[in-house]
Design a protein around this motif. Structure first.
Motif, PDB file in Angstrom:
ATOM      1  N   ARG A 121       0.834  -1.218   0.000  1.00 40.17           N
ATOM      2  CA  ARG A 121       0.000   0.000   0.000  1.00 40.17           C
ATOM      3  C   ARG A 121       0.861   1.257   0.000  1.00 40.17           C
ATOM      4  N   SER A 122       2.074   1.155   0.519  1.00 41.56           N
ATOM      5  CA  SER A 122       2.947   2.334   0.557  1.00 41.56           C
ATOM      6  C   SER A 122       3.657   2.573  -0.772  1.00 41.56           C
ATOM      7  N   GLY A 123       3.527   1.641  -1.716  1.00 42.89           N
ATOM      8  CA  GLY A 123       4.149   1.814  -3.028  1.00 42.89           C
ATOM      9  C   GLY A 123       4.863   0.558  -3.474  1.00 42.89           C
ATOM     10  N   PRO A 124       5.323   0.533  -4.731  1.00 45.26           N
ATOM     11  CA  PRO A 124       5.999  -0.639  -5.291  1.00 45.26           C
ATOM     12  C   PRO A 124       7.257  -0.996  -4.502  1.00 45.26           C
ATOM     13  N   LEU A 125       7.516  -2.310  -4.431  1.00 40.47           N
ATOM     14  CA  LEU A 125       8.704  -2.808  -3.748  1.00 40.47           C
ATOM     15  C   LEU A 125       9.337  -3.927  -4.554  1.00 40.47           C
ATOM     16  N   ARG A 126      10.656  -4.036  -4.429  1.00 40.84           N
ATOM     17  CA  ARG A 126      11.355  -5.152  -5.046  1.00 40.84           C
ATOM     18  C   ARG A 126      11.225  -6.365  -4.137  1.00 40.84           C
ATOM     19  N   PHE A 127      11.536  -7.544  -4.683  1.00 43.63           N
ATOM     20  CA  PHE A 127      11.380  -8.814  -3.967  1.00 43.63           C
ATOM     21  C   PHE A 127      12.049  -8.773  -2.594  1.00 43.63           C
ATOM     22  N   TYR A 128      13.318  -8.385  -2.556  1.00 45.89           N
ATOM     23  CA  TYR A 128      14.051  -8.422  -1.292  1.00 45.89           C
ATOM     24  C   TYR A 128      13.600  -7.326  -0.328  1.00 45.89           C
ATOM     25  N   GLU A 129      13.069  -6.231  -0.853  1.00 42.14           N
ATOM     26  CA  GLU A 129      12.490  -5.217   0.026  1.00 42.14           C
ATOM     27  C   GLU A 129      11.238  -5.770   0.714  1.00 42.14           C
ATOM     28  N   LEU A 130      10.436  -6.489  -0.059  1.00 36.40           N
ATOM     29  CA  LEU A 130       9.243  -7.137   0.515  1.00 36.40           C
ATOM     30  C   LEU A 130       9.636  -8.179   1.547  1.00 36.40           C
ATOM     31  N   ARG A 131      10.643  -8.963   1.219  1.00 40.92           N
ATOM     32  CA  ARG A 131      11.079 -10.015   2.146  1.00 40.92           C
ATOM     33  C   ARG A 131      11.564  -9.415   3.461  1.00 40.92           C
ATOM     34  N   ALA A 132      12.267  -8.298   3.386  1.00 38.88           N
ATOM     35  CA  ALA A 132      12.750  -7.638   4.600  1.00 38.88           C
ATOM     36  C   ALA A 132      11.593  -7.038   5.398  1.00 38.88           C
ATOM     37  N   LEU A 133      10.592  -6.544   4.707  1.00 42.70           N
ATOM     38  CA  LEU A 133       9.448  -5.908   5.365  1.00 42.70           C
ATOM     39  C   LEU A 133       8.521  -6.926   6.023  1.00 42.70           C
ATOM     40  N   VAL A 134       8.290  -8.054   5.345  1.00 43.20           N
ATOM     41  CA  VAL A 134       7.392  -9.085   5.867  1.00 43.20           C
ATOM     42  C   VAL A 134       8.250 -10.079   6.647  1.00 43.20           C
ATOM     43  N   ASP A 135       8.521  -9.744   7.875  1.00 46.12           N
ATOM     44  CA  ASP A 135       9.410 -10.530   8.729  1.00 46.12           C
ATOM     45  C   ASP A 135       8.912 -11.962   8.876  1.00 46.12           C
ATOM     46  N   GLY A 136       9.840 -12.915   8.696  1.00 49.24           N
ATOM     47  CA  GLY A 136       9.512 -14.321   8.902  1.00 49.24           C
ATOM     48  C   GLY A 136       9.115 -15.089   7.653  1.00 49.24           C
ATOM     49  N   ILE A 137       8.897 -14.418   6.549  1.00 47.24           N
ATOM     50  CA  ILE A 137       8.496 -15.115   5.323  1.00 47.24           C
ATOM     51  C   ILE A 137       9.757 -15.637   4.628  1.00 47.24           C
ATOM     52  N   SER A 138       9.685 -16.871   4.147  1.00 47.14           N
ATOM     53  CA  SER A 138      10.818 -17.438   3.414  1.00 47.14           C
ATOM     54  C   SER A 138      10.753 -16.971   1.956  1.00 47.14           C
ATOM     55  N   GLU A 139      11.868 -17.086   1.267  1.00 47.88           N
ATOM     56  CA  GLU A 139      11.882 -16.730  -0.154  1.00 47.88           C
ATOM     57  C   GLU A 139      10.874 -17.566  -0.928  1.00 47.88           C
ATOM     58  N   LYS A 140      10.796 -18.861  -0.593  1.00 47.23           N
ATOM     59  CA  LYS A 140       9.876 -19.759  -1.288  1.00 47.23           C
ATOM     60  C   LYS A 140       8.425 -19.308  -1.094  1.00 47.23           C
ATOM     61  N   MET A 141       8.045 -19.000   0.157  1.00 45.66           N
ATOM     62  CA  MET A 141       6.663 -18.586   0.423  1.00 45.66           C
ATOM     63  C   MET A 141       6.360 -17.235  -0.215  1.00 45.66           C
ATOM     64  N   LEU A 142       7.335 -16.334  -0.190  1.00 50.14           N
ATOM     65  CA  LEU A 142       7.135 -15.035  -0.822  1.00 50.14           C
ATOM     66  C   LEU A 142       6.935 -15.215  -2.321  1.00 50.14           C
ATOM     67  N   SER A 143       7.772 -16.024  -2.953  1.00 50.01           N
ATOM     68  CA  SER A 143       7.642 -16.280  -4.395  1.00 50.01           C
ATOM     69  C   SER A 143       6.285 -16.878  -4.733  1.00 50.01           C
ATOM     70  N   GLN A 144       5.860 -17.889  -3.972  1.00 47.66           N
ATOM     71  CA  GLN A 144       4.574 -18.541  -4.230  1.00 47.66           C
ATOM     72  C   GLN A 144       3.430 -17.552  -4.097  1.00 47.66           C
ATOM     73  N   ASN A 145       3.448 -16.773  -3.038  1.00 50.24           N
ATOM     74  CA  ASN A 145       2.360 -15.828  -2.812  1.00 50.24           C
ATOM     75  C   ASN A 145       2.353 -14.716  -3.836  1.00 50.24           C
ATOM     76  N   LEU A 146       3.520 -14.233  -4.237  1.00 48.12           N
ATOM     77  CA  LEU A 146       3.576 -13.200  -5.268  1.00 48.12           C
ATOM     78  C   LEU A 146       3.015 -13.724  -6.583  1.00 48.12           C
ATOM     79  N   PRO A 205      22.210  -7.529 -11.941  1.00 52.60           N
ATOM     80  CA  PRO A 205      21.290  -8.563 -12.415  1.00 52.60           C
ATOM     81  C   PRO A 205      19.865  -8.020 -12.494  1.00 52.60           C
ATOM     82  N   PRO A 206      18.991  -8.725 -13.220  1.00 53.87           N
ATOM     83  CA  PRO A 206      17.609  -8.254 -13.361  1.00 53.87           C
ATOM     84  C   PRO A 206      16.948  -8.128 -11.983  1.00 53.87           C
ATOM     85  N   SER A 207      16.147  -7.120 -11.858  1.00 54.16           N
ATOM     86  CA  SER A 207      15.430  -6.865 -10.620  1.00 54.16           C
ATOM     87  C   SER A 207      13.935  -6.817 -10.947  1.00 54.16           C
ATOM     88  N   VAL A 208      13.121  -7.279 -10.012  1.00 50.69           N
ATOM     89  CA  VAL A 208      11.678  -7.307 -10.229  1.00 50.69           C
ATOM     90  C   VAL A 208      11.013  -6.456  -9.159  1.00 50.69           C
TER      91      VAL A 208
END
Length: 135
Positions: free
Chosen positions: A45-70, A88-91
């Motif tokens: 809601r605060s604006g677009p975020l890159r994958f690792y920014e989201l991972r840092a913000l959503v404490d406790g989520i694994s990369e796998k779970m973040l990828s699946q949910n995204l 490298p490419p960034s999303v």
């Protein structure tokens, strides 16, 4: 008769009513209200975020779970996914208008949880204490 909170016994269920077991919206409801889906949508809601920014913000989520949910939320049309031209490419992920519409009440629910979590925990402890005491 209908009193606003109960259905008449003879009234058929709307196929898109989440109370109907065949409602396709139940899958969407699942995606919106899952722990990670809800947190991802509100985080964006605060604006677009890159994958690792989201991972840092959503404490406790694994990369796998973040990828699946995204992937799920992009498929549902709630998020957009933009590959940025970098090495490298960034999303970057952002809410779509549909996702922004869904995230607003979810943010209200998270605020309620924040404001009432200690009260709920106290009620749970009180309940457990009463349940453990002999009658």
């Amino acid at each position: 008769m209908k009193d606003g909170s109960q259905r008449a016994v003879h009234e058929p269920l709307d196929p898109c009513d989440a109370f109907n077991s065949d409602c396709p919206g139940r899958e969407v409801l699942n995606h919106l209200t899952s722990r990670w889906g809800l947190l991802i949508l509100v985080a964006l809601r605060s604006g677009p975020l890159r994958f690792y920014e989201l991972r840092a913000l959503v404490d406790g989520i694994s990369e796998k779970m973040l990828s699946q949910n995204l992937r799920t939320l992009v498929r549902d049309g709630l998020l957009s996914r933009e590959v940025l031209p970098s090495v490298p490419p960034s999303v970057r992920y952002a809410l779509t208008p549909l996702g922004a519409d869904a995230a607003l009440p979810l943010e209200t629910m998270l605020r309620w949880v924040r404001d009432n979590a200690l009260t709920v925990l106290a009620a749970q402890e009180d309940h457990d204490r009463r349940a453990d005491s002999p009658v």
